[in-house]
Design an enzyme around this catalytic site. Structure first.
Site, PDB file in Angstrom:
ATOM      1  N   LYS A  11      69.733  46.246  39.772  1.00  0.00           N
ATOM      2  CA  LYS A  11      68.620  46.833  40.531  1.00  0.00           C
ATOM      3  C   LYS A  11      67.346  45.990  40.373  1.00  0.00           C
ATOM      4  O   LYS A  11      67.291  45.094  39.518  1.00  0.00           O
ATOM      5  CB  LYS A  11      68.395  48.271  40.043  1.00  0.00           C
ATOM      6  N   TYR A  51      72.518  55.602  49.442  1.00  0.00           N
ATOM      7  CA  TYR A  51      72.336  56.772  48.579  1.00  0.00           C
ATOM      8  C   TYR A  51      72.321  58.083  49.381  1.00  0.00           C
ATOM      9  O   TYR A  51      71.708  59.063  48.937  1.00  0.00           O
ATOM     10  CB  TYR A  51      71.039  56.627  47.783  1.00  0.00           C
ATOM     11  N   ASN A 114      67.002  52.327  36.016  1.00  0.00           N
ATOM     12  CA  ASN A 114      68.077  52.225  35.016  1.00  0.00           C
ATOM     13  C   ASN A 114      68.936  50.964  35.182  1.00  0.00           C
ATOM     14  O   ASN A 114      70.114  50.955  34.853  1.00  0.00           O
ATOM     15  CB  ASN A 114      68.912  53.509  34.993  1.00  0.00           C
ATOM     16  N   HIS A 117      73.664  49.847  38.889  1.00  0.00           N
ATOM     17  CA  HIS A 117      74.449  50.905  39.527  1.00  0.00           C
ATOM     18  C   HIS A 117      75.912  50.515  39.446  1.00  0.00           C
ATOM     19  O   HIS A 117      76.248  49.331  39.534  1.00  0.00           O
ATOM     20  CB  HIS A 117      74.057  51.051  41.007  1.00  0.00           C
ATOM     21  N   GLU A 128      81.597  51.919  48.796  1.00  0.00           N
ATOM     22  CA  GLU A 128      80.404  51.146  48.434  1.00  0.00           C
ATOM     23  C   GLU A 128      80.647  49.642  48.596  1.00  0.00           C
ATOM     24  O   GLU A 128      79.756  48.904  49.004  1.00  0.00           O
ATOM     25  CB  GLU A 128      79.989  51.474  47.005  1.00  0.00           C
TER      26      GLU A 128
HETATM   27  P1  CMP Z   1      72.675  55.414  40.319  1.00  0.00           P
HETATM   28  O1  CMP Z   1      73.892  55.341  39.469  1.00  0.00           O
HETATM   29  O2  CMP Z   1      72.267  54.188  41.042  1.00  0.00           O
HETATM   30  O3  CMP Z   1      72.865  56.599  41.381  1.00  0.00           O
HETATM   31  C1  CMP Z   1      71.819  57.418  41.832  1.00  0.00           C
HETATM   32  C2  CMP Z   1      70.533  57.141  41.153  1.00  0.00           C
HETATM   33  O4  CMP Z   1      69.562  58.136  41.263  1.00  0.00           O
HETATM   34  C3  CMP Z   1      70.780  57.027  39.671  1.00  0.00           C
HETATM   35  O5  CMP Z   1      71.480  55.856  39.381  1.00  0.00           O
HETATM   36  C4  CMP Z   1      69.374  57.118  39.115  1.00  0.00           C
HETATM   37  O6  CMP Z   1      68.734  55.858  39.076  1.00  0.00           O
HETATM   38  C5  CMP Z   1      68.698  57.983  40.163  1.00  0.00           C
HETATM   39  N1  CMP Z   1      68.428  59.280  39.562  1.00  0.00           N
HETATM   40  C6  CMP Z   1      69.307  60.201  39.173  1.00  0.00           C
HETATM   41  N2  CMP Z   1      68.675  61.259  38.650  1.00  0.00           N
HETATM   42  C7  CMP Z   1      67.348  60.993  38.714  1.00  0.00           C
HETATM   43  C8  CMP Z   1      66.180  61.684  38.330  1.00  0.00           C
HETATM   44  N3  CMP Z   1      66.248  62.873  37.774  1.00  0.00           N
HETATM   45  N4  CMP Z   1      64.996  61.074  38.547  1.00  0.00           N
HETATM   46  C9  CMP Z   1      64.929  59.854  39.134  1.00  0.00           C
HETATM   47  N5  CMP Z   1      66.022  59.151  39.518  1.00  0.00           N
HETATM   48  C10 CMP Z   1      67.212  59.713  39.300  1.00  0.00           C
END
Ligand code: CMP
Length: 144
Positions: A11, A51, A114, A117, A128
Site C-alpha cells: 500500500k 474495495y 497497514n 493487503h 482480485e
Molecule cells: P485490507 O486487508 O486491505 O482490507 C480492507 C481494509 O480496510 C483493511 O485492510 C484495513 O486497512 C481497512 N480497515 C479495516 N477496518 C478498518 C477500520 N476500523 N478503520 C480504518 N480502516 C480499516
C-alpha cells in the site's frame, strides 16, 4: 498442500516507508514467488471497485483516500498454501493485534494504514488477481 495464487498489494504507506524490497524479501524467503508485478497509482474509481465489499463501512472514505494518495505495488504471489501463508506473514489487519515478526506488527501504523493487503479466500484471490492482471501478465517461474 495445493499450490495457490494470491493477490498482494504493498500500500502507499509501504512505498512511503521504502519497504518494497523488505516486504518482497519476506515473501521470497517463505517461497511465495512473485509471478506478476506492477507499480500503479489507483484512481478513486479503481480503489472503490476493489474495495466494493466495504462500501458503507464507516472507514470506507478514509480507506479510499489512503489507497489513492500514492503509488502501490500490485503482485501475484504463488506458492504452497499461498493465501493462508501470505496472511500469516502479513499478520492481523490491526497491527496492534498482529503477531511479532509479521509485516504489520513490524511496520504498520494502525488498522487504516497497514502496509499490505492480501486476498482472504480462494474466491477473492481469483477475483482480485483478475482485477489487476490478465493471463498474459502472469509468468511461469522455474522454467528453463
Ligand atoms: P485490507 O486487508 O486491505 O482490507 C480492507 C481494509 O480496510 C483493511 O485492510 C484495513 O486497512 C481497512 N480497515 C479495516 N477496518 C478498518 C477500520 N476500523 N478503520 C480504518 N480502516 C480499516
Amino acid at each position: 498442500m495445493a499450490t495457490e495464487r494470491t493477490l498482494s498489494i504493498i500500500k502507499p504507506d509501504g512505498l512511503e516507508k521504502d519497504l518494497i524490497g523488505t516486504i518482497i524479501e519476506r515473501f521470497e524467503e517463505a517461497d511465495l514467488q512473485p509471478v506478476a508485478m506492477r507499480m500503479t497509482r489507483l484512481s478513486e474509481r479503481e480503489a472503490e471497485g476493489f474495495y466494493e465489499v466495504h462500501k458503507g463501512e464507516p472507514f470506507f472514505d478514509e480507506l479510499i483516500e489512503f489507497m489513492t494518495r500514492g503509488p502501490v505495488i500490485v503482485m501475484v504471489l504463488e506458492g504452497k498454501n499461498a493465501i493462508e501463508r501470505n496472511r500469516m506473514i502479513m499478520g492481523a489487519t490491526d497491527p496492534a493485534e498482529a503477531d511479532e515478526g509479521t509485516i504489520r506488527s513490524d511496520f504498520a501504523n494502525d488498522v487504516g494504514e497497514n502496509i499490505v493487503h492480501g486476498s482472504d479466500s480462494p474466491e477473492n484471490a481469483e477475483k482480485e488477481i483478475r482485477y489487476f492482471f490478465s493471463d498474459t501478465d502472469i509468468y511461469e517461474r522455474n522454467v528453463e
